[in-house]
Design an enzyme around this catalytic site. Structure first.
Site, PDB file in Angstrom:
ATOM      1  N   CYS A  63       7.354  16.648  31.441  1.00 55.95           N
ATOM      2  CA  CYS A  63       7.183  16.423  33.008  1.00 55.95           C
ATOM      3  C   CYS A  63       8.568  15.522  33.414  1.00 55.95           C
ATOM      4  O   CYS A  63       8.644  14.389  33.261  1.00 55.95           O
ATOM      5  CB  CYS A  63       6.153  15.609  32.960  1.00 55.95           C
ATOM      6  SG  CYS A  63       5.702  14.798  34.775  1.00 55.95           S
ATOM      7  N   CYS A  66       7.790  12.540  35.555  1.00 60.83           N
ATOM      8  CA  CYS A  66       7.352  11.306  34.716  1.00 60.83           C
ATOM      9  C   CYS A  66       8.367  10.649  34.153  1.00 60.83           C
ATOM     10  O   CYS A  66       8.383   9.505  34.171  1.00 60.83           O
ATOM     11  CB  CYS A  66       6.332  11.926  33.442  1.00 60.83           C
ATOM     12  SG  CYS A  66       5.031  12.790  33.876  1.00 60.83           S
TER      13      CYS A  66
END
Length: 111
Positions: free
Chosen positions: A35, A38
């Site tokens: 991600c 993230c």
């Protein structure tokens, strides 16, 4: 991910997050290695962990390795930050948001 932020797992989530939030608020960073947003949030979460040291416990949980905690708290997208206080889910922040937005929400929960 930032080394100063401990990882929690489904096995120790109850103790490290729910029970710990009875003493001080706990912010959980739900993330995954693939991600990109993230990873963009890592420095912000690390800064918050340092700035709120002693007032807020900050932990992270990898959603790919721990499926039951995200499902238990209805985490549908990552990154998601959940704030627990008094053994309960108190707030949630979804997405790679600016630090100011996170600290504004934390102000409601951190004395």
């Amino acid at each position: 991910m930032a080394e100063n932020i401990p990882n929690v797992t489904d096995k120790d989530f109850e103790k490290e997050v729910i029970a710990a939030s009875n003493g001080q608020p706990v912010m959980v960073d739900f993330w995954a290695d693939w991600c990109r947003p993230c990873h963009m949030l890592v420095p912000t979460v690390a800064e918050i962990a340092t700035e709120y040291s002693g007032k807020l416990k900050v932990v992270k949980i990898n959603v790919d390795e721990n499926a039951s905690s995200p499902s238990r708290f209805n985490v549908r997208g990552i990154p998601t930050l959940l704030i627990f206080k008094g053994g309960q889910l108190a707030d949630q922040i979804v997405g790679a948001v600016p630090k100011e937005q996170i600290t504004k929400i934390l102000a409601r929960h951190v004395g």
